[in-house]
Design a protein around this motif. Structure first.
Motif, short mmCIF file in Angstrom:
data_model
loop_
_atom_site.label_atom_id
_atom_site.label_comp_id
_atom_site.label_asym_id
_atom_site.label_seq_id
_atom_site.Cartn_x
_atom_site.Cartn_y
_atom_site.Cartn_z
N LEU A 52 -3.36 -2.12 -6.76
CA LEU A 52 -3.71 -0.98 -5.92
C LEU A 52 -3.59 0.34 -6.69
O LEU A 52 -4.43 1.24 -6.54
CB LEU A 52 -2.81 -0.94 -4.68
N VAL A 53 -2.57 0.44 -7.52
CA VAL A 53 -2.37 1.67 -8.29
C VAL A 53 -3.54 1.90 -9.25
O VAL A 53 -4.08 3.01 -9.35
CB VAL A 53 -1.04 1.60 -9.08
N PHE A 54 -3.94 0.85 -9.95
CA PHE A 54 -4.99 0.99 -10.97
C PHE A 54 -6.38 0.67 -10.43
O PHE A 54 -7.37 0.75 -11.17
CB PHE A 54 -4.68 0.10 -12.17
N ASP A 55 -6.43 0.25 -9.18
CA ASP A 55 -7.72 -0.05 -8.53
C ASP A 55 -8.50 -1.11 -9.29
O ASP A 55 -9.71 -0.99 -9.50
CB ASP A 55 -8.55 1.22 -8.37
N GLU A 56 -7.81 -2.13 -9.75
CA GLU A 56 -8.44 -3.24 -10.46
C GLU A 56 -7.52 -4.45 -10.38
O GLU A 56 -6.31 -4.30 -10.30
CB GLU A 56 -8.72 -2.89 -11.91
N PRO A 57 -8.09 -5.66 -10.39
CA PRO A 57 -7.24 -6.85 -10.33
C PRO A 57 -6.46 -7.05 -11.62
O PRO A 57 -6.99 -6.79 -12.71
CB PRO A 57 -8.23 -7.99 -10.09
N LEU A 58 -5.23 -7.47 -11.50
CA LEU A 58 -4.41 -7.78 -12.67
C LEU A 58 -4.32 -9.28 -12.84
O LEU A 58 -4.02 -10.00 -11.87
CB LEU A 58 -3.00 -7.18 -12.53
N GLU A 59 -4.58 -9.74 -14.05
CA GLU A 59 -4.57 -11.17 -14.30
C GLU A 59 -3.89 -11.44 -15.63
O GLU A 59 -4.06 -10.68 -16.59
CB GLU A 59 -6.00 -11.71 -14.35
N GLN A 117 0.82 -1.20 0.00
CA GLN A 117 0.00 0.00 0.00
C GLN A 117 0.86 1.26 0.00
O GLN A 117 0.56 2.24 -0.68
CB GLN A 117 -0.93 -0.02 1.22
N LYS A 118 1.95 1.21 0.76
CA LYS A 118 2.86 2.36 0.80
C LYS A 118 3.53 2.57 -0.56
O LYS A 118 3.66 3.71 -1.03
CB LYS A 118 3.93 2.14 1.88
N PHE A 119 3.94 1.46 -1.20
CA PHE A 119 4.60 1.55 -2.50
C PHE A 119 3.62 2.10 -3.55
O PHE A 119 3.96 2.97 -4.36
CB PHE A 119 5.12 0.18 -2.92
N ALA A 120 2.37 1.60 -3.52
CA ALA A 120 1.36 2.07 -4.47
C ALA A 120 1.10 3.57 -4.27
O ALA A 120 0.98 4.32 -5.25
CB ALA A 120 0.07 1.27 -4.30
N ALA A 121 1.02 3.99 -3.02
CA ALA A 121 0.78 5.42 -2.74
C ALA A 121 1.94 6.27 -3.24
O ALA A 121 1.74 7.35 -3.81
CB ALA A 121 0.57 5.61 -1.24
N TYR A 122 3.16 5.77 -3.05
CA TYR A 122 4.36 6.50 -3.52
C TYR A 122 4.33 6.66 -5.04
O TYR A 122 4.58 7.75 -5.56
CB TYR A 122 5.61 5.72 -3.08
N LEU A 123 4.00 5.58 -5.75
CA LEU A 123 3.98 5.63 -7.22
C LEU A 123 2.85 6.53 -7.73
O LEU A 123 3.03 7.28 -8.69
CB LEU A 123 3.82 4.21 -7.78
N LYS A 124 1.69 6.45 -7.09
CA LYS A 124 0.54 7.25 -7.53
C LYS A 124 0.77 8.74 -7.30
O LYS A 124 0.21 9.58 -8.01
CB LYS A 124 -0.73 6.79 -6.81
N ASN A 125 1.58 9.06 -6.32
CA ASN A 125 1.84 10.47 -6.00
C ASN A 125 2.86 11.10 -6.94
O ASN A 125 3.16 12.29 -6.83
CB ASN A 125 2.32 10.61 -4.55
N LYS A 126 3.42 10.28 -7.85
CA LYS A 126 4.39 10.79 -8.82
C LYS A 126 3.86 10.51 -10.23
O LYS A 126 4.07 9.43 -10.77
CB LYS A 126 5.76 10.14 -8.61
N GLU A 148 0.23 -7.04 -6.61
CA GLU A 148 -0.65 -6.36 -5.66
C GLU A 148 -0.47 -4.84 -5.74
O GLU A 148 -1.44 -4.09 -5.67
CB GLU A 148 -0.37 -6.85 -4.24
N VAL A 149 0.77 -4.41 -5.91
CA VAL A 149 1.05 -2.98 -6.02
C VAL A 149 0.34 -2.39 -7.23
O VAL A 149 -0.33 -1.35 -7.14
CB VAL A 149 2.57 -2.72 -6.11
N LEU A 150 0.47 -3.05 -8.37
CA LEU A 150 -0.18 -2.56 -9.59
C LEU A 150 -1.70 -2.59 -9.47
O LEU A 150 -2.39 -1.69 -9.96
CB LEU A 150 0.28 -3.39 -10.79
N HIS A 196 -0.52 -9.44 -20.02
CA HIS A 196 -0.20 -10.30 -21.16
C HIS A 196 0.36 -11.64 -20.72
O HIS A 196 -0.01 -12.69 -21.25
CB HIS A 196 0.81 -9.60 -22.08
N SER A 197 1.28 -11.62 -19.75
CA SER A 197 1.97 -12.87 -19.39
C SER A 197 1.77 -13.30 -17.95
O SER A 197 2.21 -14.39 -17.58
CB SER A 197 3.48 -12.72 -19.67
N GLY A 198 1.15 -12.48 -17.12
CA GLY A 198 0.94 -12.85 -15.73
C GLY A 198 2.16 -12.70 -14.87
O GLY A 198 2.16 -13.12 -13.71
N THR A 199 3.21 -12.09 -15.40
CA THR A 199 4.43 -11.88 -14.63
C THR A 199 5.28 -10.86 -15.36
O THR A 199 4.91 -10.37 -16.42
CB THR A 199 5.22 -13.20 -14.46
#
Length: 238
Positions: free
Chosen positions: A92-99, A5-14, A88-90, A30-33
């Motif tokens: 949180l940043v985009f507010d959607e699950p990544l798959e 959550q801290k990392f996501a907040a840091y990235l979103k603030n920049k 998880e960071v991504l 695209h690749s799940g990783t």
């Protein structure tokens, strides 16, 4: 607050990180990783500065920046974001699950099968419903293809299948029948509805299993179903 959550907040603030985050999201979906290299093009000074702050080193003057997963992981190991789950960071940043694509395909397949099952239940007791149930039990390639068809196509096919002229000992020109039942005189000329109708007629009028790919004369099947191309071309004149 969790480290992710801290990392996501840091990235979103920049805002300068947005092109990097979009590239990471695309790679992950695209690749799940993320493995190998990530190439960022048209990097402006704000992104160069933000990357230098996060990862260390200098990116000054680099309009194209190449990041490797190893470089990313090593750089983050020296920060308070070490060990963060990037997915998880991504998310949180985009507010959607990544798959990854595989998971997306699996979910789509489950949804398609559920839709197919519901349509089979709705059509139970009809000729169309009996065919759908048959191929659902066989679970072959035809079942997979039918599940992937749109609901609109399947419903059009079901209407055509259930109201065939042969069911009332009548005959009709294909174009006239398509116009009356499907409201489109060309609906059975070509395309998925006609293909499904031929396949289901092969099952009902022959001894083929529903998943066989045996070639039959389409005009013969349609004629048995009471559908004629026209008065001349329905029979080969020599």
């Amino acid at each position: 607050m969790k480290a992710e959550q801290k990392f996501a907040a840091y990235l979103k603030n920049k805002p300068a990180f947005m092109s990097l985050l979009e590239a990471l999201k695309t790679r992950w979906n695209h690749s799940g990783t993320w493995r190998g290299k990530l190439v960022l093009h048209e990097c402006d000074p704000s992104l160069q500065e933000a990357l230098a702050e996060l990862l260390g080193g200098s990116f000054w003057g680099q309009s194209t920046i190449t990041l490797t997963y190893g470089q990313w992981k090593k750089a983050l190991s020296r920060t308070r974001f070490d060990g963060c789950d990037l997915q998880e960071v991504l998310s949180l940043v985009f507010d959607e699950p990544l798959e990854g694509q595989n998971i997306q395909k699996q979910k789509r397949r489950v949804q398609e099968q559920a839709r197919f099952g519901e349509m089979t239940r709705q059509l139970a007791g009809t000729p169309a419903g009996r065919w759908l149930e048959e191929i659902r039990q066989v679970r072959g390639s035809l079942y997979t293809r039918c599940c992937a068809e749109s609901e609109a196509v399947l419903r059009q096919w079901a209407e055509a299948m259930n109201q065939l002229p042969m069911r009332t000992q009548e005959v009709s020109l294909i174009a006239v029948y398509a116009a009356r039942v499907l409201h489109d005189p060309h609906a059975l000329d070509t395309g998925p509805v006609r293909r499904l109708l031929i396949q289901s007629l092969r099952w009902e009028l022959t001894d083929d299993s529903p998943d066989e790919e045996k070639v039959w004369e389409e005009s013969e099947l349609l004629e048995q179903a009471g559908l004629l191309r026209d008065q001349v071309s329905n029979r080969c004149l020599v």
